[in-house]
Motif scaffolding. Structure first.
Motif, PDB file in Angstrom:
ATOM      1  N   VAL A 141       0.862  -1.175   0.000  1.00  0.00           N
ATOM      2  CA  VAL A 141       0.000   0.000   0.000  1.00  0.00           C
ATOM      3  C   VAL A 141       0.902   1.230   0.000  1.00  0.00           C
ATOM      4  N   VAL A 142       0.355   2.345  -0.434  1.00  0.00           N
ATOM      5  CA  VAL A 142       1.090   3.614  -0.390  1.00  0.00           C
ATOM      6  C   VAL A 142       0.233   4.604   0.387  1.00  0.00           C
ATOM      7  N   ALA A 143       0.787   5.130   1.472  1.00  0.00           N
ATOM      8  CA  ALA A 143       0.072   6.099   2.309  1.00  0.00           C
ATOM      9  C   ALA A 143       0.628   7.492   2.064  1.00  0.00           C
ATOM     10  N   ALA A 182      18.412  13.965   8.570  1.00  0.00           N
ATOM     11  CA  ALA A 182      17.361  13.139   7.970  1.00  0.00           C
ATOM     12  C   ALA A 182      16.943  13.771   6.655  1.00  0.00           C
ATOM     13  N   LEU A 183      17.119  13.043   5.569  1.00  0.00           N
ATOM     14  CA  LEU A 183      16.809  13.557   4.240  1.00  0.00           C
ATOM     15  C   LEU A 183      15.834  12.624   3.535  1.00  0.00           C
ATOM     16  N   VAL A 184      14.953  13.214   2.732  1.00  0.00           N
ATOM     17  CA  VAL A 184      14.093  12.456   1.829  1.00  0.00           C
ATOM     18  C   VAL A 184      14.428  12.899   0.421  1.00  0.00           C
ATOM     19  N   ASN A 185      14.835  11.959  -0.385  1.00  0.00           N
ATOM     20  CA  ASN A 185      15.291  12.287  -1.743  1.00  0.00           C
ATOM     21  C   ASN A 185      16.371  13.371  -1.709  1.00  0.00           C
ATOM     22  N   ASN A 186      17.271  13.237  -0.726  1.00  0.00           N
ATOM     23  CA  ASN A 186      18.418  14.136  -0.539  1.00  0.00           C
ATOM     24  C   ASN A 186      18.028  15.562  -0.173  1.00  0.00           C
ATOM     25  N   GLN A 187      16.806  15.755   0.330  1.00  0.00           N
ATOM     26  CA  GLN A 187      16.348  17.065   0.771  1.00  0.00           C
ATOM     27  C   GLN A 187      15.840  16.979   2.209  1.00  0.00           C
ATOM     28  N   PRO A 188      16.008  18.063   3.003  1.00  0.00           N
ATOM     29  CA  PRO A 188      15.453  18.061   4.361  1.00  0.00           C
ATOM     30  C   PRO A 188      13.941  17.853   4.330  1.00  0.00           C
ATOM     31  N   ILE A 189      13.417  17.263   5.383  1.00  0.00           N
ATOM     32  CA  ILE A 189      11.985  16.989   5.457  1.00  0.00           C
ATOM     33  C   ILE A 189      11.211  18.297   5.575  1.00  0.00           C
ATOM     34  N   ASP A 190      10.229  18.476   4.716  1.00  0.00           N
ATOM     35  CA  ASP A 190       9.397  19.679   4.685  1.00  0.00           C
ATOM     36  C   ASP A 190       8.068  19.352   5.379  1.00  0.00           C
ATOM     37  N   THR A 191       7.799  19.993   6.500  1.00  0.00           N
ATOM     38  CA  THR A 191       6.602  19.673   7.275  1.00  0.00           C
ATOM     39  C   THR A 191       5.311  20.058   6.561  1.00  0.00           C
ATOM     40  N   THR A 192       5.414  20.897   5.519  1.00  0.00           N
ATOM     41  CA  THR A 192       4.209  21.308   4.783  1.00  0.00           C
ATOM     42  C   THR A 192       3.940  20.427   3.564  1.00  0.00           C
ATOM     43  N   LYS A 193       4.812  19.478   3.324  1.00  0.00           N
ATOM     44  CA  LYS A 193       4.726  18.673   2.112  1.00  0.00           C
ATOM     45  C   LYS A 193       4.060  17.326   2.383  1.00  0.00           C
ATOM     46  N   THR A 194       3.463  16.744   1.349  1.00  0.00           N
ATOM     47  CA  THR A 194       2.915  15.392   1.421  1.00  0.00           C
ATOM     48  C   THR A 194       3.920  14.428   0.795  1.00  0.00           C
ATOM     49  N   TYR A 195       4.204  13.362   1.513  1.00  0.00           N
ATOM     50  CA  TYR A 195       5.132  12.338   1.040  1.00  0.00           C
ATOM     51  C   TYR A 195       4.374  11.027   0.845  1.00  0.00           C
ATOM     52  N   TYR A 196       4.754  10.302  -0.180  1.00  0.00           N
ATOM     53  CA  TYR A 196       4.084   9.038  -0.488  1.00  0.00           C
ATOM     54  C   TYR A 196       4.983   7.884  -0.045  1.00  0.00           C
ATOM     55  N   MET A 210       4.119   0.588  14.478  1.00  0.00           N
ATOM     56  CA  MET A 210       4.270   1.713  13.543  1.00  0.00           C
ATOM     57  C   MET A 210       2.925   2.433  13.424  1.00  0.00           C
ATOM     58  N   THR A 211       2.653   3.280  14.375  1.00  0.00           N
ATOM     59  CA  THR A 211       1.351   3.953  14.454  1.00  0.00           C
ATOM     60  C   THR A 211       1.299   5.264  13.681  1.00  0.00           C
ATOM     61  N   PHE A 212       2.396   5.647  13.062  1.00  0.00           N
ATOM     62  CA  PHE A 212       2.464   6.963  12.406  1.00  0.00           C
ATOM     63  C   PHE A 212       1.789   6.986  11.035  1.00  0.00           C
ATOM     64  N   PHE A 213       1.337   5.836  10.537  1.00  0.00           N
ATOM     65  CA  PHE A 213       0.692   5.813   9.215  1.00  0.00           C
ATOM     66  C   PHE A 213      -0.727   6.367   9.244  1.00  0.00           C
ATOM     67  N   LYS A 214      -1.333   6.420  10.401  1.00  0.00           N
ATOM     68  CA  LYS A 214      -2.721   6.890  10.506  1.00  0.00           C
ATOM     69  C   LYS A 214      -2.817   8.038  11.498  1.00  0.00           C
ATOM     70  N   PRO A 215      -3.708   9.013  11.214  1.00  0.00           N
ATOM     71  CA  PRO A 215      -4.484   9.167   9.976  1.00  0.00           C
ATOM     72  C   PRO A 215      -3.600   9.645   8.832  1.00  0.00           C
ATOM     73  N   ASN A 216      -4.098   9.548   7.619  1.00  0.00           N
ATOM     74  CA  ASN A 216      -3.325   9.995   6.463  1.00  0.00           C
ATOM     75  C   ASN A 216      -4.241  10.691   5.468  1.00  0.00           C
ATOM     76  N   ASP A 217      -3.618  11.415   4.552  1.00  0.00           N
ATOM     77  CA  ASP A 217      -4.395  12.145   3.551  1.00  0.00           C
ATOM     78  C   ASP A 217      -5.130  11.202   2.602  1.00  0.00           C
ATOM     79  N   SER A 218      -4.489  10.095   2.250  1.00  0.00           N
ATOM     80  CA  SER A 218      -5.116   9.127   1.350  1.00  0.00           C
ATOM     81  C   SER A 218      -4.302   7.837   1.369  1.00  0.00           C
TER      82      SER A 218
END
Length: 253
Positions: A141-143, A182-196, A210-218
């Motif tokens: 699945v992709v959250a 901590a980098l995502v795709n070699n960039q710092p984590i952006d708290t305003t961004k949605t990551y898949y 691993m309780t951090f998956f919920k709730p999620n945007d989709s």
């Protein structure tokens, strides 16, 4: 003195109630029935099963690829060659599917260290290898997680101090396991961004805490079993030679 019908029933019920005993369970007895290979073979049944057994074993032993070395999930502290292969295979096989449906890319892959159930031995990699590594029926699945949740994901990995297979993340901790980068795709984590984030349905539903998956945007269900991911990945690779890299490292003082 004459008893009415109702009076008689009342007295009878009272007498019967007084005679009832309170019974309690005081002991449970059981018998061990060991399952061994000492049972006599039923030749008639075996003759029926034999052709199917031969067919299944032939299929499972079909060669898909060649492993340059033996790879185990205990080979590294924070990332392992087999774990990196696991995460890389998920991205390589699942991202085209996800992108074709959403026009977006998977940013992160996270599965669990305990989900790798066998080693990859040097030599031929077969279908049986894939079934041994991943005997479960877990699917991908992709959250869609926000940046704050991704930071929670990172915190979980730092606290766990285990080589959970990851892709897309680059984590660095000091000798005391304090997070340095901590980098995502070699960039710092952006708290305003949605990551898949691609994971399996077991972890998405809270497995391994691993309780951090919920709730999620989709949530996107890919209908793709992780075992089939490995089978497809091995099939298209002539040779596999994964390595331990810098996706999750500890600095030495």
């Amino acid at each position: 003195m004459k008893l009415t019908h109702l009076t008689f029933l009342f007295l009878l019920t009272t007498i019967l109630a007084c005679k009832q005993e309170n019974k309690q369970l005081t002991r449970i007895e059981g018998k061990l029935l060991p399952i061994t290979d000492s049972l006599e073979l039923n030749k008639t049944i075996d003759s029926v099963i034999a052709p199917y057994r031969t067919h299944v074993n032939k299929d499972l032993d079909s060669v898909l690829a060649y492993a340059m070395d033996t790879y185990s999930k205990s080979d590294g502290e924070l990332n392992t060659a087999i774990g990196n292969l696991f995460a890389d295979a998920i991205f390589e096989q699942a991202n085209p599917i996800f992108k074709s449906r959403t026009s977006k890319d998977i940013d992160i892959v996270l599965v669990n260290h305990g989900g790798i159930r066998a080693i990859i031995s040097k030599g031929n990699v077969t279908k049986r290898t894939a079934y041994s590594i991943m005997p479960f029926e877990n699917s991908l699945v992709v959250a869609a997680l926000n940046g704050k949740q991704v930071k929670q994901l990172v915190d979980y990995l730092v606290r766990a101090k285990r080589a959970h297979p990851i892709f897309g993340l680059k984590l660095t901790v000091d000798a005391d396991y304090n997070l340095k980068e901590a980098l995502v795709n070699n960039q710092p984590i952006d708290t305003t961004k949605t990551y898949y984030v691609a994971t399996n349905d077991y972890l998405y539903n809270g497995g391994d805490h691993m309780t951090f998956f919920k709730p999620n945007d989709s949530l996107y269900v890919l209908d793709y079993k992780i075992r089939n991911v490995l089978l497809d990945y091995f099939y298209k690779k002539d040779t596999i030679n994964p390595s331990i890299d810098d996706r999750f490292i500890k600095l030495q003082e």
